[in-house]
Every structure is written in structure tokens, then in C-alpha cells.
Scaffold this motif. Structure first.
Motif, mmCIF file in Angstrom:
data_model
loop_
_atom_site.group_PDB
_atom_site.id
_atom_site.type_symbol
_atom_site.label_atom_id
_atom_site.label_comp_id
_atom_site.label_asym_id
_atom_site.label_seq_id
_atom_site.Cartn_x
_atom_site.Cartn_y
_atom_site.Cartn_z
ATOM 1 N N ALA A 106 11.147 -3.867 -2.066
ATOM 2 C CA ALA A 106 12.386 -3.109 -2.241
ATOM 3 C C ALA A 106 12.486 -2.112 -1.103
ATOM 4 O O ALA A 106 11.482 -1.742 -0.497
ATOM 5 C CB ALA A 106 12.381 -2.386 -3.585
ATOM 6 N N ALA B 132 14.583 1.345 -10.876
ATOM 7 C CA ALA B 132 13.301 0.956 -10.276
ATOM 8 C C ALA B 132 12.361 0.331 -11.305
ATOM 9 O O ALA B 132 11.493 -0.469 -10.953
ATOM 10 C CB ALA B 132 12.638 2.181 -9.635
ATOM 11 N N THR C 286 27.528 -9.276 -5.422
ATOM 12 C CA THR C 286 26.879 -8.228 -4.627
ATOM 13 C C THR C 286 25.493 -8.693 -4.185
ATOM 14 O O THR C 286 25.095 -8.525 -3.021
ATOM 15 C CB THR C 286 26.762 -6.931 -5.456
ATOM 16 N N LEU C 287 24.745 -9.287 -5.115
ATOM 17 C CA LEU C 287 23.395 -9.772 -4.790
ATOM 18 C C LEU C 287 23.466 -10.867 -3.728
ATOM 19 O O LEU C 287 22.643 -10.908 -2.804
ATOM 20 C CB LEU C 287 22.697 -10.281 -6.057
ATOM 21 N N GLU D 88 32.061 -1.304 -6.336
ATOM 22 C CA GLU D 88 30.885 -2.030 -5.829
ATOM 23 C C GLU D 88 31.218 -3.145 -4.812
ATOM 24 O O GLU D 88 30.593 -3.208 -3.751
ATOM 25 C CB GLU D 88 30.121 -2.596 -7.042
ATOM 26 N N GLN E 11 20.625 1.302 -5.888
ATOM 27 C CA GLN E 11 20.447 -0.062 -6.422
ATOM 28 C C GLN E 11 20.480 -1.105 -5.309
ATOM 29 O O GLN E 11 19.765 -2.103 -5.372
ATOM 30 C CB GLN E 11 21.522 -0.353 -7.462
ATOM 31 N N PHE E 12 21.316 -0.875 -4.293
ATOM 32 C CA PHE E 12 21.329 -1.795 -3.146
ATOM 33 C C PHE E 12 19.931 -1.836 -2.514
ATOM 34 O O PHE E 12 19.427 -2.899 -2.139
ATOM 35 C CB PHE E 12 22.351 -1.344 -2.092
ATOM 36 N N ALA E 13 19.322 -0.645 -2.371
ATOM 37 C CA ALA E 13 17.997 -0.578 -1.734
ATOM 38 C C ALA E 13 16.940 -1.282 -2.583
ATOM 39 O O ALA E 13 16.028 -1.923 -2.054
ATOM 40 C CB ALA E 13 17.600 0.880 -1.495
ATOM 41 N N LEU E 14 17.071 -1.160 -3.895
ATOM 42 C CA LEU E 14 16.095 -1.820 -4.765
ATOM 43 C C LEU E 14 16.260 -3.340 -4.729
ATOM 44 O O LEU E 14 15.314 -4.089 -4.947
ATOM 45 C CB LEU E 14 16.230 -1.297 -6.200
ATOM 46 N N ALA E 15 17.499 -3.793 -4.447
ATOM 47 C CA ALA E 15 17.760 -5.230 -4.418
ATOM 48 C C ALA E 15 17.470 -5.851 -3.061
ATOM 49 O O ALA E 15 17.232 -7.060 -2.967
ATOM 50 C CB ALA E 15 19.219 -5.495 -4.795
ATOM 51 N N GLN E 16 17.524 -5.059 -2.011
ATOM 52 C CA GLN E 16 17.368 -5.596 -0.649
ATOM 53 C C GLN E 16 16.387 -4.714 0.136
ATOM 54 O O GLN E 16 16.719 -3.574 0.477
ATOM 55 C CB GLN E 16 18.747 -5.655 0.026
ATOM 56 N N PRO E 17 15.183 -5.245 0.441
ATOM 57 C CA PRO E 17 14.165 -4.452 1.142
ATOM 58 C C PRO E 17 14.617 -3.910 2.502
ATOM 59 O O PRO E 17 14.026 -2.948 2.999
ATOM 60 C CB PRO E 17 13.007 -5.435 1.328
ATOM 61 N N VAL F 142 29.756 -2.934 -0.932
ATOM 62 C CA VAL F 142 28.815 -3.903 -0.354
ATOM 63 C C VAL F 142 29.432 -4.550 0.892
ATOM 64 O O VAL F 142 28.722 -4.856 1.871
ATOM 65 C CB VAL F 142 28.345 -4.947 -1.397
ATOM 66 N N PRO G 54 17.980 -6.075 -10.568
ATOM 67 C CA PRO G 54 18.985 -5.023 -10.406
ATOM 68 C C PRO G 54 20.213 -5.288 -11.275
ATOM 69 O O PRO G 54 20.555 -6.439 -11.544
ATOM 70 C CB PRO G 54 19.369 -5.113 -8.923
ATOM 71 N N SER G 55 20.851 -4.192 -11.699
ATOM 72 C CA SER G 55 22.080 -4.324 -12.491
ATOM 73 C C SER G 55 23.282 -4.339 -11.556
ATOM 74 O O SER G 55 24.113 -3.433 -11.603
ATOM 75 C CB SER G 55 22.208 -3.155 -13.472
ATOM 76 N N LEU G 56 23.334 -5.322 -10.699
ATOM 77 C CA LEU G 56 24.445 -5.444 -9.753
ATOM 78 C C LEU G 56 25.189 -6.737 -10.033
ATOM 79 O O LEU G 56 24.654 -7.669 -10.662
ATOM 80 C CB LEU G 56 23.918 -5.445 -8.311
ATOM 81 N N LEU G 57 26.438 -6.817 -9.552
ATOM 82 C CA LEU G 57 27.232 -8.024 -9.740
ATOM 83 C C LEU G 57 26.591 -9.179 -8.975
ATOM 84 O O LEU G 57 26.014 -8.971 -7.902
ATOM 85 C CB LEU G 57 28.659 -7.794 -9.213
#
Lengths: 159, 73
Positions: free
Chosen positions: A104, A128, A139-140, B54, B7-13, B58, A133-136
Motif C-alpha cells: 500500500a 487500513a 476507481t480500482l 470519487e 483510500q487511493f493510497a491504500l489501494a495503489q502502492p 480518480v 478498499p471501500s472504493l468503486l
């Protein structure tokens, strides 16, 4: 003096118990004040308050692990976490210390996490602690296309 | 914006996300011409003032990384 009133502390305790899926590390970077004026260096005015607040929060959940780092005596740790200001708070999943770059990106907060930013801190701890993650989904997908580092800075004012 | 950035940072290193108290770090904030909050700066250049949903946020992050968000490959 306690930062959180008993009723607020109880709310935070319940929220952490309900929301944290796993253990999180909260790392506070702050140097104790020297009382010396050194041109070009600003002493932290809120580091001690941040330590007191985070100690209270860590006392409300067994899943929150606080570590305090003095960037003056451990500059290598501060550099590893990319710390620029004092106080700084880093939130990461427990066990990802030193390897979290692979799993992360860095989640940092600069300044005393009070007021509305206290909720941002709790949100970061919740996010964390979770495996996904709670993202759409879109978005992921978008984030997965990235190939170069990106630094996001969100400037806020505590209310 | 603050929690979304985290949350973006947690999802993408590849992402580092900082939330900065502008009132506590005024000199630092002035380097990024912060006059109103929330203000989001991406890679020291792209400015976003105010909140943003969001999907739009992004897209801005992708643009800052040199990727066209409207042209999936």
C-alpha cells in the motif's frame, strides 16, 4: 488532561470495535521541543498534544498500536516514511511496517488530528484495517492502470 | 477528499497521500498557494479546490500521472 470527553471516548471505543477488521499501526513522528531557536527550523507546537491524543485512542482498542518516533534521533525511519513536517501521523496495516510500500502507499497526516481531521484519522485506521478498499470498482480499475508514483496532498483546516 | 486520498493510497502502492493542516503549517501551505480549503494538489502541480466525487477525483489523479482517464487500454 484528557482530550476526549468520556462520552466521546465511549463513541470512539464503539466505533473502533465495530469498524476495525484487523490491527493497525499508528506511527507518530515528533521531536520533543528543545526550547532553542534555530533559524530555518520550526519546533513542533502540537507534537505533545498529538501524542496525548493518540495515546488515548490507542487505549480504546487492542487493535490500535501506537509507536512514537523522534525524527531527530531516528532520521532514517522518518526518511523511510517520507516525513516532511512535525508532527506527522502514519497509519498502516499491522505488520506492513517496512514492507508497506509493496502492499500500500503511504497514508500520512501532518498536524494535530483534531476536529474534523479526527474523523479522517479514524477513517484511515478503518480503511487500513480492512483487506479490501471501500472504493468503486471503476476507481480500482483506474488506479490499477497507474505505472508512476503520484503524491496527493490535501490541505485542510481543523474546525 | 482527505479520506478518499488515503483510500487511493491504500489501494495503489504508487500513491502517497498526505492530509496537511493548513493552519498549522502556513509556510509549507503557502508554497502550494493554499488560499482556501480543502485544496488538493497532485504531484505538486494539479490543483483541485473544494470537494469532488470519487470518479472525477480518480480521473484527475490519472491525468496527473500522465494517463488519459477516458482512454482505457
Amino acid at each position: 488532561m484528557a482530550f476526549l470527553r468520556p462520552a466521546d471516548a465511549e463513541r470512539v471505543r464503539k466505533r473502533l470495535a465495530a469498524d476495525l477488521d484487523g490491527d493497525v499501526d499508528v506511527i507518530l513522528f515528533t521531536a520533543p521541543p528543545t526550547g532553542l531557536f534555530i533559524p530555518g527550523r520550526n519546533e513542533s507546537t502540537t507534537g505533545k498534544q498529538a501524542e496525548a491524543l493518540l495515546t488515548e485512542v490507542a487505549g480504546l482498542s487492542d487493535r490500535v498500536h501506537l509507536r512514537v518516533v523522534n525524527p531527530r534521533t531516528e532520521p532514517n525511519v522518518a526518511a523511510e516514511y517520507g516525513i516532511e513536517l512535525d508532527p506527522a501521523v502514519v497509519v498502516e496495516k499491522r505488520g506492513s511496517e517496512g514492507t508497506s510500500k509493496a502492499e500500500a502507499g503511504r497514508v500520512r497526516m501532518y498536524g494535530l488530528p483534531s476536529g474534523y481531521e479526527f474523523m479522517t484519522l479514524l477513517d484511515a485506521m478503518t480503511a487500513a484495517s480492512r483487506p479490501t478498499p471501500s472504493l468503486l470498482p471503476d476507481t480500482l480499475d483506474s488506479l490499477s492502470r497507474m505505472t508512476d508514483p503520484v503524491h496527493i496532498q490535501v490541505f485542510v483546516t481543523p474546525t | 477528499m482527505a479520506s478518499l486520498a488515503h483510500q487511493f493510497a491504500l489501494a495503489q502502492p504508487l500513491i502517497s497521500a498526505d492530509v496537511v493542516s493548513a493552519s498549522e503549517f502556513q509556510a509549507y501551505s503557502s508554497r502550494f498557494a493554499v488560499q482556501a480549503v480543502p485544496k488538493t494538489v497532485v504531484n505538486g502541480r494539479k490543483d483541485i479546490v473544494g470537494g469532488m466525487p470519487e470518479p472525477l477525483f480518480v480521473a484527475e489523479v490519472l491525468r496527473a500521472a500522465g494517463i488519459d482517464p477516458d482512454n482505457p487500454t
